[in-house]
Design a protein around this motif. Structure first.
Motif, PDB file in Angstrom:
ATOM      1  N   GLY A 163       0.780  -1.232   0.000  1.00  0.00           N
ATOM      2  CA  GLY A 163       0.000   0.000   0.000  1.00  0.00           C
ATOM      3  C   GLY A 163       0.806   1.273   0.000  1.00  0.00           C
ATOM      4  O   GLY A 163       0.411   2.277  -0.594  1.00  0.00           O
ATOM      5  N   ILE A 164       1.961   1.240   0.688  1.00  0.00           N
ATOM      6  CA  ILE A 164       2.769   2.438   0.905  1.00  0.00           C
ATOM      7  C   ILE A 164       4.232   2.073   0.684  1.00  0.00           C
ATOM      8  O   ILE A 164       4.655   0.950   0.952  1.00  0.00           O
ATOM      9  CB  ILE A 164       2.579   2.968   2.349  1.00  0.00           C
ATOM     10  CG1 ILE A 164       1.158   3.476   2.556  1.00  0.00           C
ATOM     11  CG2 ILE A 164       3.580   4.078   2.685  1.00  0.00           C
ATOM     12  CD1 ILE A 164       0.842   4.775   1.859  1.00  0.00           C
ATOM     13  N   VAL A 165       5.027   3.043   0.224  1.00  0.00           N
ATOM     14  CA  VAL A 165       6.472   2.828   0.112  1.00  0.00           C
ATOM     15  C   VAL A 165       7.202   3.927   0.875  1.00  0.00           C
ATOM     16  O   VAL A 165       6.845   5.106   0.817  1.00  0.00           O
ATOM     17  CB  VAL A 165       6.922   2.772  -1.363  1.00  0.00           C
ATOM     18  CG1 VAL A 165       6.610   4.068  -2.105  1.00  0.00           C
ATOM     19  CG2 VAL A 165       8.412   2.445  -1.452  1.00  0.00           C
ATOM     20  N   TYR A 166       8.203   3.502   1.646  1.00  0.00           N
ATOM     21  CA  TYR A 166       9.070   4.397   2.408  1.00  0.00           C
ATOM     22  C   TYR A 166      10.487   4.334   1.841  1.00  0.00           C
ATOM     23  O   TYR A 166      10.876   3.341   1.212  1.00  0.00           O
ATOM     24  CB  TYR A 166       9.160   3.968   3.872  1.00  0.00           C
ATOM     25  CG  TYR A 166       7.898   4.084   4.686  1.00  0.00           C
ATOM     26  CD1 TYR A 166       7.693   5.163   5.544  1.00  0.00           C
ATOM     27  CD2 TYR A 166       6.916   3.102   4.637  1.00  0.00           C
ATOM     28  CE1 TYR A 166       6.538   5.259   6.314  1.00  0.00           C
ATOM     29  CE2 TYR A 166       5.760   3.189   5.396  1.00  0.00           C
ATOM     30  CZ  TYR A 166       5.584   4.268   6.238  1.00  0.00           C
ATOM     31  OH  TYR A 166       4.447   4.358   7.006  1.00  0.00           O
ATOM     32  N   ALA A 167      11.257   5.375   2.081  1.00  0.00           N
ATOM     33  CA  ALA A 167      12.696   5.357   1.847  1.00  0.00           C
ATOM     34  C   ALA A 167      13.387   5.244   3.202  1.00  0.00           C
ATOM     35  O   ALA A 167      12.968   5.878   4.169  1.00  0.00           O
ATOM     36  CB  ALA A 167      13.146   6.630   1.143  1.00  0.00           C
ATOM     37  N   ARG A 168      14.424   4.431   3.266  1.00  0.00           N
ATOM     38  CA  ARG A 168      15.199   4.306   4.496  1.00  0.00           C
ATOM     39  C   ARG A 168      16.539   5.000   4.313  1.00  0.00           C
ATOM     40  O   ARG A 168      17.227   4.801   3.314  1.00  0.00           O
ATOM     41  CB  ARG A 168      15.428   2.837   4.851  1.00  0.00           C
ATOM     42  CG  ARG A 168      16.046   2.631   6.231  1.00  0.00           C
ATOM     43  CD  ARG A 168      16.591   1.227   6.407  1.00  0.00           C
ATOM     44  NE  ARG A 168      15.577   0.194   6.268  1.00  0.00           N
ATOM     45  CZ  ARG A 168      14.762  -0.177   7.250  1.00  0.00           C
ATOM     46  NH1 ARG A 168      14.817   0.411   8.434  1.00  0.00           N
ATOM     47  NH2 ARG A 168      13.892  -1.152   7.052  1.00  0.00           N
ATOM     48  N   SER A 169      16.918   5.818   5.280  1.00  0.00           N
ATOM     49  CA  SER A 169      18.185   6.529   5.217  1.00  0.00           C
ATOM     50  C   SER A 169      18.702   6.801   6.613  1.00  0.00           C
ATOM     51  O   SER A 169      17.980   7.358   7.453  1.00  0.00           O
ATOM     52  CB  SER A 169      18.020   7.867   4.463  1.00  0.00           C
ATOM     53  OG  SER A 169      19.229   8.592   4.442  1.00  0.00           O
ATOM     54  N   MET A 170      19.927   6.379   6.883  1.00  0.00           N
ATOM     55  CA  MET A 170      20.598   6.669   8.147  1.00  0.00           C
ATOM     56  C   MET A 170      19.735   6.282   9.351  1.00  0.00           C
ATOM     57  O   MET A 170      19.625   7.010  10.327  1.00  0.00           O
ATOM     58  CB  MET A 170      20.979   8.151   8.212  1.00  0.00           C
ATOM     59  CG  MET A 170      21.910   8.583   7.094  1.00  0.00           C
ATOM     60  SD  MET A 170      22.239  10.361   7.080  1.00  0.00           S
ATOM     61  CE  MET A 170      23.142  10.536   8.641  1.00  0.00           C
ATOM     62  N   GLY A 171      19.073   5.122   9.244  1.00  0.00           N
ATOM     63  CA  GLY A 171      18.304   4.610  10.358  1.00  0.00           C
ATOM     64  C   GLY A 171      16.907   5.158  10.478  1.00  0.00           C
ATOM     65  O   GLY A 171      16.148   4.744  11.355  1.00  0.00           O
ATOM     66  N   SER A 172      16.525   6.102   9.621  1.00  0.00           N
ATOM     67  CA  SER A 172      15.188   6.672   9.649  1.00  0.00           C
ATOM     68  C   SER A 172      14.445   6.305   8.373  1.00  0.00           C
ATOM     69  O   SER A 172      15.051   5.939   7.366  1.00  0.00           O
ATOM     70  CB  SER A 172      15.248   8.197   9.779  1.00  0.00           C
ATOM     71  OG  SER A 172      15.880   8.581  10.988  1.00  0.00           O
ATOM     72  N   VAL A 173      13.122   6.404   8.432  1.00  0.00           N
ATOM     73  CA  VAL A 173      12.311   6.152   7.240  1.00  0.00           C
ATOM     74  C   VAL A 173      11.477   7.377   6.923  1.00  0.00           C
ATOM     75  O   VAL A 173      11.071   8.118   7.820  1.00  0.00           O
ATOM     76  CB  VAL A 173      11.397   4.923   7.420  1.00  0.00           C
ATOM     77  CG1 VAL A 173      12.204   3.650   7.467  1.00  0.00           C
ATOM     78  CG2 VAL A 173      10.520   5.066   8.647  1.00  0.00           C
ATOM     79  N   TYR A 174      11.260   7.577   5.638  1.00  0.00           N
ATOM     80  CA  TYR A 174      10.519   8.738   5.164  1.00  0.00           C
ATOM     81  C   TYR A 174       9.465   8.275   4.164  1.00  0.00           C
ATOM     82  O   TYR A 174       9.750   7.473   3.279  1.00  0.00           O
ATOM     83  CB  TYR A 174      11.456   9.744   4.491  1.00  0.00           C
ATOM     84  CG  TYR A 174      12.598  10.173   5.367  1.00  0.00           C
ATOM     85  CD1 TYR A 174      12.438  11.201   6.290  1.00  0.00           C
ATOM     86  CD2 TYR A 174      13.842   9.537   5.290  1.00  0.00           C
ATOM     87  CE1 TYR A 174      13.482  11.595   7.110  1.00  0.00           C
ATOM     88  CE2 TYR A 174      14.890   9.922   6.110  1.00  0.00           C
ATOM     89  CZ  TYR A 174      14.706  10.944   7.021  1.00  0.00           C
ATOM     90  OH  TYR A 174      15.739  11.325   7.837  1.00  0.00           O
ATOM     91  N   LEU A 175       8.255   8.772   4.304  1.00  0.00           N
ATOM     92  CA  LEU A 175       7.204   8.451   3.354  1.00  0.00           C
ATOM     93  C   LEU A 175       7.576   8.935   1.957  1.00  0.00           C
ATOM     94  O   LEU A 175       7.973  10.079   1.777  1.00  0.00           O
ATOM     95  CB  LEU A 175       5.899   9.113   3.778  1.00  0.00           C
ATOM     96  CG  LEU A 175       4.993   8.350   4.746  1.00  0.00           C
ATOM     97  CD1 LEU A 175       3.882   9.266   5.235  1.00  0.00           C
ATOM     98  CD2 LEU A 175       4.412   7.124   4.067  1.00  0.00           C
ATOM     99  N   LEU A 176       7.426   8.046   0.980  1.00  0.00           N
ATOM    100  CA  LEU A 176       7.731   8.413  -0.396  1.00  0.00           C
ATOM    101  C   LEU A 176       6.507   8.380  -1.302  1.00  0.00           C
ATOM    102  O   LEU A 176       6.313   9.262  -2.132  1.00  0.00           O
ATOM    103  CB  LEU A 176       8.791   7.475  -0.980  1.00  0.00           C
ATOM    104  CG  LEU A 176      10.247   7.876  -0.884  1.00  0.00           C
ATOM    105  CD1 LEU A 176      11.100   6.879  -1.651  1.00  0.00           C
ATOM    106  CD2 LEU A 176      10.485   9.282  -1.399  1.00  0.00           C
ATOM    107  N   GLY A 177       5.690   7.350  -1.175  1.00  0.00           N
ATOM    108  CA  GLY A 177       4.586   7.239  -2.109  1.00  0.00           C
ATOM    109  C   GLY A 177       3.579   6.177  -1.730  1.00  0.00           C
ATOM    110  O   GLY A 177       3.691   5.523  -0.695  1.00  0.00           O
ATOM    111  N   TYR A 178       2.578   6.001  -2.591  1.00  0.00           N
ATOM    112  CA  TYR A 178       1.490   5.066  -2.347  1.00  0.00           C
ATOM    113  C   TYR A 178       1.150   4.346  -3.640  1.00  0.00           C
ATOM    114  O   TYR A 178       1.481   4.800  -4.745  1.00  0.00           O
ATOM    115  CB  TYR A 178       0.254   5.797  -1.809  1.00  0.00           C
ATOM    116  CG  TYR A 178      -0.230   6.927  -2.693  1.00  0.00           C
ATOM    117  CD1 TYR A 178      -1.116   6.693  -3.749  1.00  0.00           C
ATOM    118  CD2 TYR A 178       0.222   8.236  -2.490  1.00  0.00           C
ATOM    119  CE1 TYR A 178      -1.543   7.723  -4.562  1.00  0.00           C
ATOM    120  CE2 TYR A 178      -0.212   9.271  -3.308  1.00  0.00           C
ATOM    121  CZ  TYR A 178      -1.090   9.013  -4.339  1.00  0.00           C
ATOM    122  OH  TYR A 178      -1.503  10.029  -5.159  1.00  0.00           O
TER     123      TYR A 178
END
Length: 319
Positions: free
Chosen positions: A174-189
């Motif tokens: 349903g959702i895709v996140y980006a992972r960077s430096m131990g954190s995740v950020y919402l990218l898209g759906y």
């Protein structure tokens, strides 16, 4: 932190791209016949699963705003802004990713499900970490992707149904996140899926690719509609996100043909596994069994930021 759209009391597979406590973006294909003029409007609700600091909640959808250039045939600008809980101030914001390629291809796909609506009990999210690259089939099966691949991620992966009460079919994440430096950020759906299916079973994908619409280029549009700033990560020495409140995809070469592939979108729980009659046009019927089941992992930390200060707080630079 996840959210799901309910329509007329029924859970859908449509996941919310949560901007903050009062708004979300979702596929326009999930509006189930709610016209652009909103002349027809079934009861729409959003359910949000919360975390240790924020309780699970549900809200009635109060406002629906379609992208001006949304096209249900080509899947161009498949974007709707939902607003809810507007009588209260914004209490939290989700950190949004703005440059997909910056994150090194470390993507995490997620599927949420609400197991018990009355008790607001959520199931364990299904997650998939995927660093695979796109292939020729991604361009072949969706024209809008081919000419706007900056705005999408393409995936060959499906997830087993999170609840057999909803469907027996494997469905897109349903959702895709980006992972960077131990954190995740919402990218898209999830926007849409190009597919060839068996003629006697809607669950049987002979070949499919799923397309996830990335929000970065639409952030300024959303800020303009909401009249407030959103929270996003700002990579040093960059001017992202794109500062265009009227951004739209390039459709100059898009015909909607998609090489004969079927385009599936909206609520995938409508494909419940019963035998159905489907179009016989299968221009490419590679025998691909792509309904892979992800691990039931709850290791993804999708915590959100409760700092709602001005967008100067968005300058979370990554060196």
């Amino acid at each position: 932190m996840g959210g799901i759209l309910f329509t007329s009391g029924m859970q859908t597979s449509c996941e919310l791209f949560l901007l903050d406590s009062n708004s979300a973006v979702i596929s326009a294909e999930c509006m189930f016949g709610v016209g652009v003029d909103q002349s027809s409007k079934p009861q729409l609700e959003v359910y949000i699963n919360g975390n240790d600091d924020i309780p699970a909640v549900k809200h009635a959808v109060e406002s629906i705003t379609y992208h001006n250039e949304y096209n249900s045939t080509t899947m161009a600008n498949n974007v709707v802004l939902l607003q809810f809980n507007t009588e209260k101030d914004v209490t939290w914001q989700n950190p949004l990713g703005i440059i997909p390629d910056y994150y090194g291809g470390e993507l995490v796909y997620v599927r949420h499900v609400l197991n018990d609506v009355d008790k607001m009990e959520w199931g364990t999210p299904r997650t998939l970490e995927d660093t695979s690259t796109t292939d020729a089939s991604c361009n072949e099966m969706s024209e809008i992707y081919k000419y706007n691949n900056r705005n999408f991620k393409c995936s060959s992966k499906l997830v087993a149904s999170p609840s057999t009460d909803l469907t027996s079919c494997s469905i897109p994440y349903g959702i895709v996140y980006a992972r960077s430096m131990g954190s995740v950020y919402l990218l898209g759906y999830h926007s849409h899926t190009g597919a060839t299916r068996s003629a006697d079973n809607a669950c049987n994908y002979l070949k499919q690719r799923s397309y996830f619409l990335l929000i970065p280029d639409f952030i300024y549009t959303m800020q303009n509609l909401l009249g407030r700033n959103l929270k996003y990560t700002k990579v040093k020495n960059s001017n992202a996100p794109l500062q265009d409140i009227t951004y739209q995809m390039d459709t100059s070469k898009v015909t909607g043909n998609n090489n004969g592939y079927e385009i599936l979108s909206g609520d995938f729980y409508k494909y419940r596994g019963e035998k159905v009659t489907l179009p016989s046009d299968t221009s490419d019927s590679d025998d691909e069994s792509l309904s892979e089941t992800s691990n039931d992992s709850n290791g993804l930390d999708t915590s959100i930021d409760t700092d709602t200060s001005d967008s100067s707080s968005n300058d979370s630079s990554h060196d």
